[in-house]
Design a protein around this motif. Structure first.
Motif, PDB file in Angstrom:
ATOM      1  N   ALA A 160      -3.308  13.360  18.646  1.00 61.01           N
ATOM      2  CA  ALA A 160      -2.248  13.878  18.226  1.00 61.01           C
ATOM      3  C   ALA A 160      -0.911  13.291  18.122  1.00 61.01           C
ATOM      4  O   ALA A 160      -0.299  13.297  17.234  1.00 61.01           O
ATOM      5  N   LYS A 161      -0.782  12.204  18.690  1.00 62.77           N
ATOM      6  CA  LYS A 161       0.332  11.382  18.556  1.00 62.77           C
ATOM      7  C   LYS A 161       0.245  10.151  19.065  1.00 62.77           C
ATOM      8  O   LYS A 161      -0.939   9.790  19.428  1.00 62.77           O
ATOM      9  N   GLY A 162       1.149   9.212  18.602  1.00 65.93           N
ATOM     10  CA  GLY A 162       0.701   7.711  18.849  1.00 65.93           C
ATOM     11  C   GLY A 162       0.767   6.839  17.608  1.00 65.93           C
ATOM     12  O   GLY A 162       1.144   7.237  16.300  1.00 65.93           O
ATOM     13  N   ILE A 163       0.452   5.571  17.757  1.00 68.21           N
ATOM     14  CA  ILE A 163       0.376   4.638  16.544  1.00 68.21           C
ATOM     15  C   ILE A 163      -0.612   5.147  15.375  1.00 68.21           C
ATOM     16  O   ILE A 163      -0.236   4.908  14.349  1.00 68.21           O
ATOM     17  N   TYR A 164      -1.381   5.931  15.621  1.00 68.05           N
ATOM     18  CA  TYR A 164      -2.376   6.445  14.750  1.00 68.05           C
ATOM     19  C   TYR A 164      -1.530   7.254  13.492  1.00 68.05           C
ATOM     20  O   TYR A 164      -1.634   7.346  12.325  1.00 68.05           O
ATOM     21  N   ASN A 165      -0.534   8.045  14.138  1.00 63.61           N
ATOM     22  CA  ASN A 165       0.257   8.858  13.173  1.00 63.61           C
ATOM     23  C   ASN A 165       1.224   7.856  12.274  1.00 63.61           C
ATOM     24  O   ASN A 165       1.347   8.277  11.017  1.00 63.61           O
ATOM     25  N   ASP A 166       1.722   6.823  12.888  1.00 59.67           N
ATOM     26  CA  ASP A 166       2.379   5.801  12.186  1.00 59.67           C
ATOM     27  C   ASP A 166       1.702   5.386  10.948  1.00 59.67           C
ATOM     28  O   ASP A 166       1.927   5.068   9.832  1.00 59.67           O
ATOM     29  N   ILE A 167       0.359   5.095  11.278  1.00 61.60           N
ATOM     30  CA  ILE A 167      -0.530   4.321  10.341  1.00 61.60           C
ATOM     31  C   ILE A 167      -0.975   5.555   9.306  1.00 61.60           C
ATOM     32  O   ILE A 167      -0.967   5.185   7.961  1.00 61.60           O
ATOM     33  N   LEU A 168      -1.186   6.719   9.697  1.00 63.81           N
ATOM     34  CA  LEU A 168      -1.609   7.776   8.821  1.00 63.81           C
ATOM     35  C   LEU A 168      -0.303   8.121   7.742  1.00 63.81           C
ATOM     36  O   LEU A 168      -0.346   7.938   6.421  1.00 63.81           O
ATOM     37  N   ALA A 169       0.974   7.751   8.173  1.00 64.05           N
ATOM     38  CA  ALA A 169       2.082   8.155   7.341  1.00 64.05           C
ATOM     39  C   ALA A 169       2.635   7.132   6.342  1.00 64.05           C
ATOM     40  O   ALA A 169       2.704   7.197   5.058  1.00 64.05           O
ATOM     41  N   LYS A 170       1.975   5.829   6.869  1.00 68.14           N
ATOM     42  CA  LYS A 170       2.141   4.558   6.238  1.00 68.14           C
ATOM     43  C   LYS A 170       1.121   4.668   4.973  1.00 68.14           C
ATOM     44  O   LYS A 170       1.141   3.991   3.756  1.00 68.14           O
ATOM     45  N   ALA A 171       0.117   5.294   5.134  1.00 68.02           N
ATOM     46  CA  ALA A 171      -1.048   5.424   4.209  1.00 68.02           C
ATOM     47  C   ALA A 171      -0.924   6.635   3.233  1.00 68.02           C
ATOM     48  O   ALA A 171      -1.950   7.051   2.493  1.00 68.02           O
ATOM     49  N   GLY A 172      -0.008   7.437   3.333  1.00 67.72           N
ATOM     50  CA  GLY A 172       0.333   8.588   2.584  1.00 67.72           C
ATOM     51  C   GLY A 172      -0.329   9.943   3.268  1.00 67.72           C
ATOM     52  O   GLY A 172      -0.835  10.721   2.497  1.00 67.72           O
ATOM     53  N   GLY A 173      -0.446   9.863   4.551  1.00 71.18           N
ATOM     54  CA  GLY A 173      -1.182  11.238   5.214  1.00 71.18           C
ATOM     55  C   GLY A 173      -0.397  11.745   6.234  1.00 71.18           C
ATOM     56  O   GLY A 173       0.688  11.223   6.729  1.00 71.18           O
ATOM     57  N   SER A 174      -0.937  12.856   7.020  1.00 75.66           N
ATOM     58  CA  SER A 174      -0.219  13.417   8.098  1.00 75.66           C
ATOM     59  C   SER A 174      -1.137  13.936   8.951  1.00 75.66           C
ATOM     60  O   SER A 174      -2.403  14.155   8.622  1.00 75.66           O
ATOM     61  N   ASN A 175      -0.801  13.937  10.207  1.00 79.51           N
ATOM     62  CA  ASN A 175      -1.839  14.339  11.303  1.00 79.51           C
ATOM     63  C   ASN A 175      -1.939  15.958  11.260  1.00 79.51           C
ATOM     64  O   ASN A 175      -0.951  16.549  11.581  1.00 79.51           O
TER      65      ASN A 175
ATOM     66  N   VAL B 136       0.936  -1.312  -0.037  1.00 79.88           N
ATOM     67  CA  VAL B 136      -0.048  -0.105  -0.012  1.00 79.88           C
ATOM     68  C   VAL B 136       0.827   1.191  -0.167  1.00 79.88           C
ATOM     69  O   VAL B 136       0.543   2.266  -0.785  1.00 79.88           O
ATOM     70  N   SER B 137       1.921   1.158   0.969  1.00 81.29           N
ATOM     71  CA  SER B 137       2.862   2.494   0.981  1.00 81.29           C
ATOM     72  C   SER B 137       3.381   2.833  -0.390  1.00 81.29           C
ATOM     73  O   SER B 137       3.710   3.957  -0.658  1.00 81.29           O
ATOM     74  N   ALA B 138       3.884   1.684  -1.071  1.00 78.20           N
ATOM     75  CA  ALA B 138       4.449   1.974  -2.308  1.00 78.20           C
ATOM     76  C   ALA B 138       3.490   2.474  -3.286  1.00 78.20           C
ATOM     77  O   ALA B 138       4.161   3.314  -4.251  1.00 78.20           O
ATOM     78  N   LYS B 139       2.342   2.291  -3.277  1.00 78.28           N
ATOM     79  CA  LYS B 139       1.479   2.848  -4.367  1.00 78.28           C
ATOM     80  C   LYS B 139       1.129   4.359  -3.933  1.00 78.28           C
ATOM     81  O   LYS B 139       0.958   5.377  -4.728  1.00 78.28           O
ATOM     82  N   VAL B 140       1.275   4.962  -2.683  1.00 76.02           N
ATOM     83  CA  VAL B 140       1.256   6.375  -2.422  1.00 76.02           C
ATOM     84  C   VAL B 140       2.558   7.202  -2.073  1.00 76.02           C
ATOM     85  O   VAL B 140       2.607   8.339  -1.852  1.00 76.02           O
ATOM     86  N   ALA B 141       3.681   6.277  -2.444  1.00 78.53           N
ATOM     87  CA  ALA B 141       5.071   7.248  -2.039  1.00 78.53           C
ATOM     88  C   ALA B 141       5.105   8.099  -2.962  1.00 78.53           C
ATOM     89  O   ALA B 141       4.744   8.177  -4.213  1.00 78.53           O
ATOM     90  N   GLY B 142       5.536   9.303  -2.370  1.00 77.68           N
ATOM     91  CA  GLY B 142       5.885  10.453  -3.144  1.00 77.68           C
ATOM     92  C   GLY B 142       4.804  11.419  -3.483  1.00 77.68           C
ATOM     93  O   GLY B 142       4.610  12.447  -3.781  1.00 77.68           O
ATOM     94  N   GLU B 143       3.577  11.142  -2.856  1.00 79.16           N
ATOM     95  CA  GLU B 143       2.310  11.874  -3.185  1.00 79.16           C
ATOM     96  C   GLU B 143       2.277  13.011  -1.892  1.00 79.16           C
ATOM     97  O   GLU B 143       2.732  12.715  -1.081  1.00 79.16           O
ATOM     98  N   LYS B 144       1.605  13.826  -2.244  1.00 78.72           N
ATOM     99  CA  LYS B 144       1.306  15.146  -1.340  1.00 78.72           C
ATOM    100  C   LYS B 144       0.476  14.336  -0.262  1.00 78.72           C
ATOM    101  O   LYS B 144      -0.503  13.389  -0.203  1.00 78.72           O
ATOM    102  N   GLN B 145       0.812  14.684   1.069  1.00 81.40           N
ATOM    103  CA  GLN B 145       0.296  14.048   2.095  1.00 81.40           C
ATOM    104  C   GLN B 145      -0.818  14.997   2.747  1.00 81.40           C
ATOM    105  O   GLN B 145      -0.762  15.891   3.159  1.00 81.40           O
TER     106      GLN B 145
END
Length: 345
Positions: free
Chosen positions: A243-258, A212-221
Motif C-alpha cells: 500500500a505504501k512505502g518505497i515501492y510507491n516512490d519507485i512507481l512514481a519515478k517509473a511513471g506509474g501509481s499504486n 528514465v523519469s524524463a522519458k515518461v514525464a507527462g504520460e498517464k500513470q
C-alpha cells in the motif's frame, strides 16, 4: 503456495535520524598528535545519531554481523561498497537479484553457523559469541530484548556498534523513499571510510533514475498492483499487497501509481479476493522473496483476473531486491517504466 514469515513485520527498512560525521572534541584534545593526524587522514572518528542512539566509530569495523529482518538492504549495500570481507555472519538472502552476481555473492558469505530462533534470526547468546564490532538490523525489532535479541546496550558492553537502517526506528516503513536507500549507502560509506565510493554510487543511481523519469514525464500513470510472490502475512487471500512505502516512490519515478495506495494506512494491505477483483489493475509488479519463480505467480494472477487491463495486455514485471531498500532501486525504476511505457524506450 503461501509462505508465512514470523518477521513479516520487518519487510521494510529503517528511519535513521539525521547522520553526521564529526570529531569528538574531548577525545581529540586528549589524543596524541600522531593519533590525531591518523584520524584526520582516515576520517575517523565518525559519529552517527541513529534512532536516538549515538554510535561512535574510531576505525573501520572488521567483524560485521547482518541480521535477517526479511531484507537484503544491508548486505547488498555492503557488497556494493566492496565490504564482503568484513562480514562474519550474514542472515539475509533473497536467492535472486537484478544485479548480476549479487545473489551468488550473498550465498557465498559466511552465516556464522549459528542456530537461529523462531524469527529466523540470531538470538542473544549466539550474537555475543560471534564477537561482532558492528551489528546491522533492518529495524529496531532486531535489538528488542523481548524477542530474544541482544540489545544495543548489551552489544555496546561487548564493544560492538549497532545500526538500524532508515525507517526502521519505529518499524513504520510507510514513509520510506528511494532517498532512504541513499542514506543507508551514505552512512555505511562514513562508517567504513568509503564515503567517496558511496557518493559515486548515489550519483549514478540518481542520474539513471532521472533519465528514465524524463522519458515518461507527462504520460498517464497506469495503476499498478505490487505484491510479494506466494507470501501470506494476514488472514485474507491477498495479504502481501503493498500500500505504501518505497515501492510507491519507485512507481512514481517509473511513471506509474499504486492501485491500492489507499487500501491501508500501513505499508501492506490485507485484501479479500473480491476487493482485488473489483479494482482496475493496469500492471502487476511481483516481488520474489525467496520464491524461485515470481513470474509464474504473476501469470497465475493474470489468468485468475482476466478482467484486469493487465491481463488483457499481459503487463507484469517480476523483481526482487531492486524494489526494496538498497543500492539498486534505479534498476526497478527502469524495468517498471519499460513495462508501463514501452513506446518510450
Amino acid at each position: 503456495m503461501s509462505k508465512k514469515r514470523p518477521v513479516a513485520v520487518a519487510l521494510a527498512g529503517a528511519l535513521c535520524l539525521v547522520t553526521t560525521a564529526c570529531a569528538d572534541s574531548s577525545t581529540d584534545a586528549q589524543a596524541p598528535a600522531g593519533d590525531k593526524a591518523a584520524a584526520a587522514t582516515s576520517g575517523y572518528p565518525v559519529t552517527l545519531d541513529n534512532c536516538g542512539v549515538s554510535e561512535k566509530f574510531t576505525k573501520e569495523p572488521g567483524r560485521v554481523v547482518v541480521m535477517n529482518g526479511a531484507s537484503v538492504a544491508e548486505v547488498s549495500t555492503l557488497l556494493a561498497l566492496g565490504l564482503q570481507d568484513r562480514i562474519v555472519a550474514n542472515q539475509q538472502t533473497y536467492g535472486m537479484s537484478e544485479v548480476e552476481g549479487r545473489a551468488a555473492a550473498i550465498k557465498a558469505l559466511p552465516t556464522g553457523e549459528v542456530k537461529l530462533n523462531d524469527a529466523y534470526d540470531i538470538p542473544r547468546e549466539a550474537m555475543i559469541g560471534l564477537r561482532p564490532d558492528l551489528v546491522l538490523s533492518t529495524t529496531s525489532y532486531g535489538f528488542d530484548e523481548k524477542n530474544g535479541f541482544a540489545t544495543r546496550a548489551q552489544l555496546k558492553d561487548v564493544g560492538a556498534g549497532t545500526y538500524v537502517s532508515p525507517q526502521g526506528c519505529d518499524q513504520d516503513t510507510s514513509k520510506m523513499t528511494v532517498a532512504d536507500s541513499y542514506t543507508l549507502l551514505r552512512d555505511m560509506g562514513k562508517v567504513f571510510n568509503k564515503g567517496e565510493q558511496a557518493e559515486k554510487l548515489i550519483a549514478a543511481s540518481q542520474k539513471h533514475i532521472a533519465e528514465v523519469s524524463a522519458k515518461v514525464a507527462g504520460e498517464k500513470q497506469p495503476k499498478v498492483m505490487v505484491l510479494f510472490s506466494n507470501m501470506t502475512m494476514g488472514g485474507n487471500d491477498f495479504s502481501s499487497v503493498v500500500a505504501k512505502g518505497i515501492y510507491n516512490d519507485i512507481l512514481a519515478k517509473a511513471g506509474g501509481s499504486n492501485a491500492f495506495e489507499n487500501a491501508s494506512k500501513t505499508s501492506f494491505a490485507d485484501l479479500s479476493k473480491e476487493k482485488v477483483a473489483a479494482t482496475d489493475v493496469d500492471a502487476l509488479v511481483v516481488i520474489g522473496y525467496n520464491d524461485p519463480n515470481p513470474a509464474a505467480y504473476a501469470k497465475t494472477l493474470l489468468k485468475e483476473f482476466p478482467q484486469w487491463p493487465a491481463a488483457k495486455n499481459n503487463t507484469y514485471v517480476a523483481l526482487s531486491d531492486s524494489m526494496y531498500l538498497g543500492p539498486s532501486n534505479d534498476l526497478a525504476v527502469e524495468k517498471i517504466a519499460k513495462a508501463l511505457h514501452p513506446d518510450k524506450f
